[in-house]
Design a protein around this motif. Structure first.
Motif, PDB file in Angstrom:
ATOM      1  N   GLU G  29       0.838  -1.219   0.000  1.00 56.94           N
ATOM      2  CA  GLU G  29       0.000   0.000   0.000  1.00 56.94           C
ATOM      3  C   GLU G  29       0.868   1.262   0.000  1.00 56.94           C
ATOM      4  OE1 GLU G  29      -2.938   0.417   3.125  1.00 56.94           O
ATOM      5  OE2 GLU G  29      -3.338  -1.758   2.978  1.00 56.94           O
ATOM      6  N   TYR G  30       1.826   1.263   0.921  1.00 53.14           N
ATOM      7  CA  TYR G  30       2.693   2.428   1.055  1.00 53.14           C
ATOM      8  C   TYR G  30       3.459   2.679  -0.232  1.00 53.14           C
ATOM      9  CZ  TYR G  30       6.277   5.476   3.143  1.00 53.14           C
ATOM     10  OH  TYR G  30       7.117   6.530   3.444  1.00 53.14           O
ATOM     11  N   SER G  31       4.004   1.601  -0.789  1.00 55.34           N
ATOM     12  CA  SER G  31       4.807   1.706  -2.007  1.00 55.34           C
ATOM     13  C   SER G  31       3.963   2.224  -3.166  1.00 55.34           C
ATOM     14  CB  SER G  31       5.388   0.330  -2.347  1.00 55.34           C
ATOM     15  OG  SER G  31       5.986   0.333  -3.613  1.00 55.34           O
ATOM     16  N   GLN G  32       2.746   1.710  -3.280  1.00 52.82           N
ATOM     17  CA  GLN G  32       1.919   2.123  -4.417  1.00 52.82           C
ATOM     18  C   GLN G  32       1.423   3.559  -4.254  1.00 52.82           C
ATOM     19  OE1 GLN G  32      -0.799  -1.164  -5.253  1.00 52.82           O
ATOM     20  NE2 GLN G  32       0.904  -2.270  -6.228  1.00 52.82           N
ATOM     21  N   ALA G  33       1.178   3.976  -3.020  1.00 54.53           N
ATOM     22  CA  ALA G  33       0.815   5.376  -2.798  1.00 54.53           C
ATOM     23  C   ALA G  33       1.974   6.299  -3.212  1.00 54.53           C
ATOM     24  CB  ALA G  33       0.442   5.597  -1.331  1.00 54.53           C
ATOM     25  N   LEU G  34       3.201   5.899  -2.864  1.00 52.92           N
ATOM     26  CA  LEU G  34       4.375   6.694  -3.266  1.00 52.92           C
ATOM     27  C   LEU G  34       4.496   6.774  -4.782  1.00 52.92           C
ATOM     28  CD1 LEU G  34       7.314   5.541  -0.945  1.00 52.92           C
ATOM     29  CD2 LEU G  34       6.222   7.792  -0.978  1.00 52.92           C
ATOM     30  N   GLN G  35       4.174   5.656  -5.439  1.00 54.53           N
ATOM     31  CA  GLN G  35       4.263   5.650  -6.912  1.00 54.53           C
ATOM     32  C   GLN G  35       3.184   6.564  -7.507  1.00 54.53           C
ATOM     33  OE1 GLN G  35       5.114   1.564  -8.670  1.00 54.53           O
ATOM     34  NE2 GLN G  35       4.996   1.018  -6.514  1.00 54.53           N
ATOM     35  N   GLN G  36       1.990   6.500  -6.901  1.00 60.20           N
ATOM     36  CA  GLN G  36       0.926   7.348  -7.459  1.00 60.20           C
ATOM     37  C   GLN G  36       1.235   8.845  -7.267  1.00 60.20           C
ATOM     38  OE1 GLN G  36      -1.964   4.975  -5.619  1.00 60.20           O
ATOM     39  NE2 GLN G  36      -1.901   3.574  -7.356  1.00 60.20           N
ATOM     40  N   LYS G  37       1.925   9.154  -6.174  1.00 58.14           N
ATOM     41  CA  LYS G  37       2.298  10.550  -5.948  1.00 58.14           C
ATOM     42  C   LYS G  37       3.544  10.969  -6.740  1.00 58.14           C
ATOM     43  CE  LYS G  37       1.978   9.939  -1.445  1.00 58.14           C
ATOM     44  NZ  LYS G  37       2.104  10.100   0.010  1.00 58.14           N
ATOM     45  N   GLY G  38       4.165  10.005  -7.425  1.00 57.28           N
ATOM     46  CA  GLY G  38       5.348  10.349  -8.221  1.00 57.28           C
ATOM     47  C   GLY G  38       6.631  10.434  -7.417  1.00 57.28           C
ATOM     48  N   ARG G  39       6.575  10.014  -6.174  1.00 62.12           N
ATOM     49  CA  ARG G  39       7.804  10.064  -5.352  1.00 62.12           C
ATOM     50  C   ARG G  39       8.706   8.870  -5.667  1.00 62.12           C
ATOM     51  NH1 ARG G  39       5.677  14.114  -4.637  1.00 62.12           N
ATOM     52  NH2 ARG G  39       7.131  14.361  -6.351  1.00 62.12           N
ATOM     53  N   LEU G  40       8.074   7.758  -6.002  1.00 62.50           N
ATOM     54  CA  LEU G  40       8.818   6.529  -6.329  1.00 62.50           C
ATOM     55  C   LEU G  40       8.524   6.255  -7.795  1.00 62.50           C
ATOM     56  CD1 LEU G  40      10.294   3.857  -5.775  1.00 62.50           C
ATOM     57  CD2 LEU G  40       8.245   3.021  -4.613  1.00 62.50           C
ATOM     58  N   THR G  41       9.542   6.504  -8.648  1.00 65.80           N
ATOM     59  CA  THR G  41       9.243   6.447 -10.087  1.00 65.80           C
ATOM     60  C   THR G  41       9.481   5.072 -10.685  1.00 65.80           C
ATOM     61  OG1 THR G  41      11.465   7.168 -10.715  1.00 65.80           O
ATOM     62  CG2 THR G  41       9.829   8.897 -10.283  1.00 65.80           C
ATOM     63  N   SER G  42      10.322   4.267 -10.041  1.00 72.89           N
ATOM     64  CA  SER G  42      10.550   2.896 -10.530  1.00 72.89           C
ATOM     65  C   SER G  42      10.901   2.015  -9.349  1.00 72.89           C
ATOM     66  CB  SER G  42      11.727   2.822 -11.518  1.00 72.89           C
ATOM     67  OG  SER G  42      11.520   3.648 -12.632  1.00 72.89           O
ATOM     68  N   ILE G  43      10.462   0.767  -9.419  1.00 72.25           N
ATOM     69  CA  ILE G  43      10.906  -0.213  -8.431  1.00 72.25           C
ATOM     70  C   ILE G  43      11.024  -1.551  -9.137  1.00 72.25           C
ATOM     71  CG2 ILE G  43       8.512  -0.435  -7.565  1.00 72.25           C
ATOM     72  CD1 ILE G  43       9.767  -1.394  -4.870  1.00 72.25           C
ATOM     73  N   TRP G  44      12.238  -2.160  -9.006  1.00 67.20           N
ATOM     74  CA  TRP G  44      12.491  -3.444  -9.655  1.00 67.20           C
ATOM     75  C   TRP G  44      13.017  -4.438  -8.621  1.00 67.20           C
ATOM     76  CZ3 TRP G  44      15.359   0.886 -11.707  1.00 67.20           C
ATOM     77  CH2 TRP G  44      14.785   1.481 -12.829  1.00 67.20           C
ATOM     78  N   ARG G  45      12.637  -5.695  -8.794  1.00 70.24           N
ATOM     79  CA  ARG G  45      13.187  -6.788  -7.991  1.00 70.24           C
ATOM     80  C   ARG G  45      14.578  -7.147  -8.505  1.00 70.24           C
ATOM     81  NH1 ARG G  45      12.155  -7.681  -3.831  1.00 70.24           N
ATOM     82  NH2 ARG G  45      10.117  -8.645  -3.706  1.00 70.24           N
ATOM     83  N   VAL G  46      15.544  -7.335  -7.605  1.00 68.00           N
ATOM     84  CA  VAL G  46      16.839  -7.894  -7.986  1.00 68.00           C
ATOM     85  C   VAL G  46      16.656  -9.400  -8.130  1.00 68.00           C
ATOM     86  CG1 VAL G  46      19.233  -8.241  -7.285  1.00 68.00           C
ATOM     87  CG2 VAL G  46      18.077  -6.086  -6.740  1.00 68.00           C
ATOM     88  N   VAL G  47      16.968  -9.951  -9.305  1.00 69.55           N
ATOM     89  CA  VAL G  47      16.682 -11.371  -9.567  1.00 69.55           C
ATOM     90  C   VAL G  47      17.403 -12.265  -8.553  1.00 69.55           C
ATOM     91  CG1 VAL G  47      16.978 -13.267 -11.218  1.00 69.55           C
ATOM     92  CG2 VAL G  47      16.201 -11.022 -12.003  1.00 69.55           C
ATOM     93  N   GLY G  48      16.657 -13.119  -7.883  1.00 67.23           N
ATOM     94  CA  GLY G  48      17.217 -14.094  -6.964  1.00 67.23           C
ATOM     95  C   GLY G  48      17.452 -13.585  -5.549  1.00 67.23           C
ATOM     96  N   GLU G  49      17.075 -12.334  -5.271  1.00 65.69           N
ATOM     97  CA  GLU G  49      17.334 -11.782  -3.938  1.00 65.69           C
ATOM     98  C   GLU G  49      16.077 -11.103  -3.384  1.00 65.69           C
ATOM     99  OE1 GLU G  49      21.228  -9.900  -3.446  1.00 65.69           O
ATOM    100  OE2 GLU G  49      21.619 -10.249  -5.556  1.00 65.69           O
ATOM    101  N   TYR G  50      15.947 -11.071  -2.058  1.00 63.80           N
ATOM    102  CA  TYR G  50      14.857 -10.316  -1.429  1.00 63.80           C
ATOM    103  C   TYR G  50      15.341  -8.879  -1.317  1.00 63.80           C
ATOM    104  CZ  TYR G  50      10.657  -9.628   1.437  1.00 63.80           C
ATOM    105  OH  TYR G  50       9.424  -9.209   1.910  1.00 63.80           O
ATOM    106  N   ALA G  51      15.383  -8.209  -2.458  1.00 65.71           N
ATOM    107  CA  ALA G  51      15.985  -6.883  -2.554  1.00 65.71           C
ATOM    108  C   ALA G  51      15.395  -6.171  -3.759  1.00 65.71           C
ATOM    109  CB  ALA G  51      17.498  -6.998  -2.734  1.00 65.71           C
ATOM    110  N   ASN G  52      15.458  -4.847  -3.734  1.00 66.49           N
ATOM    111  CA  ASN G  52      15.013  -4.094  -4.889  1.00 66.49           C
ATOM    112  C   ASN G  52      15.953  -2.928  -5.168  1.00 66.49           C
ATOM    113  OD1 ASN G  52      13.960  -1.404  -3.788  1.00 66.49           O
ATOM    114  ND2 ASN G  52      12.855  -2.851  -2.491  1.00 66.49           N
ATOM    115  N   TYR G  53      15.934  -2.463  -6.400  1.00 63.05           N
ATOM    116  CA  TYR G  53      16.475  -1.161  -6.759  1.00 63.05           C
ATOM    117  C   TYR G  53      15.286  -0.255  -7.030  1.00 63.05           C
ATOM    118  CZ  TYR G  53      21.473  -2.180  -7.197  1.00 63.05           C
ATOM    119  OH  TYR G  53      22.793  -2.484  -6.938  1.00 63.05           O
TER     120      TYR G  53
END
Lengths: 92, 92, 92, 92, 92, 92, 92, 92, 92, 92
Positions: G29-53
């Motif tokens: 929820e928090y992440s998608q709200a940030l995306q809708q407000k334009g604060r978070l412009t991209s989020i990608w999963r790092v393949v094979g890890e519990y991590a994102n860029y």
């Protein structure tokens, strides 16, 4: 008293192939003399690298530094020394 | 065929002192049997650390993995293996 | 024969404050006995860290490992040992 | 006020052996003067490396930087400084 | 005399949220008292991390260690200290 | 908006001492102009190293990159930037 | 103003699967709200890890720290932030 | 299929300023052509470093290696590639 | 499209031996199904470590992340993925 | 007996483009002969790097070192070798 040393060789690019060959010859003599005197008890090549692991048997840190800094290729080697003690499970 | 292994021991905090002592006893037996069979040719304590450097003489990588994973304390050890080759300066 | 050791202390979270205090008392006794015997010639706190740098004067690697592994807090310390030799510029 | 410094020397390959020898001579003079003034209380060679650990006793960070940057070989040394405090177990 | 410290906080998982809140309150008081006395001249949050960079102004290494080890959250912080000297380009 | 930068200088060996001196002069001018404009609020020498920690106060990342890449010695510096935020314990 | 963040998640072992699921829901929820407000412009999963860029677009470092520390899973994430500037070759 | 690449540039010291300028021109053309074809979807400068983070959109690893090794400055870049997957919280 | 993955397993200490055995059974099934479908073309044990190197053949990064995160032991593995391209010297 | 090797190539800047091209030709011949003899069972390019991962099948460490040190570009490669054992989940 035993020490393990990992020794990595890196020649600077300005050395000629003849210089390198000559130094490797001196290095072999020095290394084998140390082995015959029992100061260098084992020397192994690290597979795939211009590096070795060696075991030295010396009476003191000062003697070890003298032995190591006496290697003809000493100026071109990065050496890391680990002091070793008797292991309680060793049968020797 | 020789391999150098550095083995660092770290027991989880939930092990009782009795468990640790018992495991160290089993470890000693296992280690000394390996030495008597010539599979483990040297084992040294790293000064100041609960760690050792060991030299193994085995016929294959599979045999080495079997030997290492058979140590009673294997689940509590971090092991790094370095394959060794004959060094051109070695007199042996 | 001199060795520099960096010793970092980390107590596991299950130790009670009383255990910690008691162990620190034993550590102090042990450390000061070593200093009085001349085995531990200097000990300094690393500013801002639960760590020290210490200089040991011992006759052999085996003696040093005995001294280090005898510290009451040894199971809770990470120790790195550096063998020292006489420096050509030293006036001592 | 004490500081531990590890100093690693690496000469660039364009320096002639004469330049190196001359600089080592100046370095020795400078180092021994510092020792006589009590600014440099200990200097040890790291076994097997062109490096030393040194203990400096100075009145301030500025004085220490002046002392270190005054070494003739300063441009060819990588130095890491650790501030030291009195250790509660020290008898001195 | 100035020192830069990077301080990373990590609470053990057994601390209750109340303990954490209470300790953060004590930390704030301690930190602000240090700032009012001029011992802590700057403190900044590292963006995205439970960590800070702080600049301390103290008379000696011993004073700095006393200041740092007095932080209520000191047992839960990893601190790295860098001694600072006047920069020749600084206008201050 | 504040950023901490650590800047390490390394001149290539082909630069003449005159080039170095000239560049250091330009660097000083540039650095002091930045300080007078309030863009560079602090600069400290790291004791024993040809390096500094600096605090920049800029309006944006783009401005900061412009400021940093404008340093005359920029091609010879390795820079690591850490974004800083207000710390809840700061009295400023 | 853009920042790249690498965020690695590590839950402590005492969290129940229900706690984890609940927190992941809040995080979404928090992440998608940030995306809708334009604060978070991209989020990608790092393949094979519990991590994102993730790429954040904010007006200041303080705003970014607020955004990051507001993530429900913030206490369980290790975050490294890199400030980004316009690249001269970018067509945007 | 997306990949994040961090690309650090380091020119060898024997390149003339003209060579560098010429190569930067070719690099710009190549980079902008990739952007126009949609292969390079974002490129940002890392603040304070001669480095970038870039996002590539390609059909395969082989295509990506072709794209990367085609950069005119490829021989002078150190590149680290991270494969990216769709993040469950992404709204895109 | 090929990827090399190094996978290191670390079970939390609260897992019972039965849980571990059961999970290893599920892991084997999953791994062998992947091999039969051609998604996992090679898997080797790293000698002396609870780790493997594996080669995956998948159509996309998303597929790879699905495959990796589907491993029953995924929550207990640290995975590092390296994208592979055809080598010009390969005869295949 | 299988080994994984990561091989990173770095040519010194004094090599002419013709030398490089000639060495790459010899390297290709040597590599393909090894593949035809079954000593080198796989070789992959690391995407974005002048590096490869290779799998060797040899009878001993000595044979492997001979194979690796025989590469025409051996003096310009940094090689790290990992011994591999059969994985219990492998269907081969």
């Amino acid at each position: 008293m035993l020490f393990l040393a990992r020794m990595d060789v890196q020649f600077p690019s300005h050395l000629s192939p003849e210089d390198v060959t000559r130094m490797q010859g001196l290095e072999k003599e020095y290394s084998q003399a140390l082995q015959q005197k029992g100061r260098l008890t084992s020397i192994w090549r690290v597979v795939g690298e211009y590096a070795n692991y060696s075991v030295f048997d010396v009476a003191s840190n000062d003697e070890l530094h003298g032995v190591l800094s006496g290697f003809p290729m000493y100026p071109y080697m990065k050496i890391k020394v680990t002091p070793l003690a008797k292991h309680p499970n060793s049968v020797r």
